[in-house]
Design a protein around this motif. Structure first.
Motif, mmCIF file in Angstrom:
data_model
loop_
_atom_site.group_PDB
_atom_site.id
_atom_site.type_symbol
_atom_site.label_atom_id
_atom_site.label_comp_id
_atom_site.label_asym_id
_atom_site.label_seq_id
_atom_site.Cartn_x
_atom_site.Cartn_y
_atom_site.Cartn_z
ATOM 1 N N SER A 294 0.823 -1.203 0.000
ATOM 2 C CA SER A 294 0.000 0.000 0.000
ATOM 3 C C SER A 294 0.861 1.258 0.000
ATOM 4 O O SER A 294 0.616 2.204 -0.758
ATOM 5 C CB SER A 294 -0.921 -0.011 1.222
ATOM 6 O OG SER A 294 -1.642 1.197 1.318
ATOM 7 N N SER B 15 2.636 1.624 -3.401
ATOM 8 C CA SER B 15 1.688 2.055 -4.430
ATOM 9 C C SER B 15 1.354 3.536 -4.286
ATOM 10 O O SER B 15 1.259 4.267 -5.277
ATOM 11 C CB SER B 15 0.408 1.221 -4.342
ATOM 12 O OG SER B 15 0.679 -0.145 -4.540
ATOM 13 N N ALA C 124 -3.152 0.823 -3.412
ATOM 14 C CA ALA C 124 -2.823 1.726 -2.303
ATOM 15 C C ALA C 124 -3.814 1.621 -1.151
ATOM 16 O O ALA C 124 -3.652 2.296 -0.135
ATOM 17 C CB ALA C 124 -2.766 3.164 -2.805
ATOM 18 N N GLY C 125 -4.839 0.803 -1.316
ATOM 19 C CA GLY C 125 -5.772 0.578 -0.224
ATOM 20 C C GLY C 125 -7.002 1.460 -0.231
ATOM 21 O O GLY C 125 -7.717 1.529 0.774
ATOM 22 N N SER D 219 -1.944 7.332 3.074
ATOM 23 C CA SER D 219 -1.408 5.974 2.910
ATOM 24 C C SER D 219 0.094 5.940 3.153
ATOM 25 O O SER D 219 0.630 4.960 3.682
ATOM 26 C CB SER D 219 -1.723 5.466 1.504
ATOM 27 O OG SER D 219 -3.119 5.388 1.281
#
Length: 221
Positions: A53, A56, A100-101, A218
């Motif tokens: 995450s 990214s 990246a979540g 993030s």
């Protein structure tokens, strides 16, 4: 024959020691050990997900900054924002947002916001206030920045666009020096019939808002 006898004696001796507790025989299932290993594996998986995450989000930030700088320079030098640049930013978002979540709800609101910005942008384009490339760039930028930060982006774009308009309109009242006439893009910008490269205003506005978006959240995890 002597070797076989020695081996059998050794085996019997080992069996005898194990029967009377002289050799430690691990119980099965080792409940504490299993839970410990499962816990470690679970934590390892969480750490791997967080690493993916974060990586990214970092790549997304670099891509977005490069895209905005490229769009601003492209609009300044050519008065156009190419479709391939907008589509590249869109493609990277599609790939990097889940990695990246970003949850589906966040992505959904971002998509809805981008569609609204696109519609408004083409309304302004139909009034000949901005270019078609500006409208598409604004939409994909809103997609990246999200629903919460798009109003800030629009506000900064309007502010920087106003400053840009004053500067260019003031410069167009002056005579362009000979060195500037030799440059196609400077000569183009000096013409009154030439529009304003709003990409120059949109790029710094987006970069100013970027640190306050979920992408940087993030990175801080």
């Amino acid at each position: 024959m002597l070797q076989l006898t020695a081996c059998s004696r050794a085996l019997m001796h080992a069996k005898h020691r194990g029967r009377y507790g002289l050799i430690h025989q691990p119980e099965w299932p080792p409940e504490a050990g299993v839970s410990k290993y499962l816990s470690s594996d679970y934590l390892w998986r969480i750490d791997a997900i967080m690493t993916l995450s974060t990586l990214s989000a970092l790549v997304a930030g670099l891509v977005f900054v490069a895209g905005m700088v490229g769009a601003g320079l492209m609009d300044l030098l050519t008065m156009k924002i190419r479709n391939w640049l907008v589509l590249t930013l869109l493609a990277f978002y599609v790939v990097l947002a889940p990695a990246a979540g970003l949850d589906p709800e966040t992505v959904g609101w971002s998509v809805a916001t981008a569609l609204v910005v696109l519609i408004c942008g083409f309304l302004l384009f139909s009034l000949n206030w901005i270019g078609g490339g500006d409208a598409k760039l604004a939409a994909v930028t809103a997609l990246w920045l999200g629903a919460e930060r798009t109003p800030d982006y629009i506000m900064y774009t309007a502010l920087f666009g106003g400053v840009l308009s004053v500067i260019l309109l003031s410069l167009r009242k002056l005579e362009l020096p000979l060195s500037g006439r030799a440059s196609p893009w400077m000569s183009r910008l000096s013409m009154n019939e030439t529009g304003l490269p709003y990409g120059v205003a949109m790029a710094p506005a987006a970069l100013l808002v970027l640190p306050h978006t979920i992408w940087f959240a993030s990175l801080s995890v």
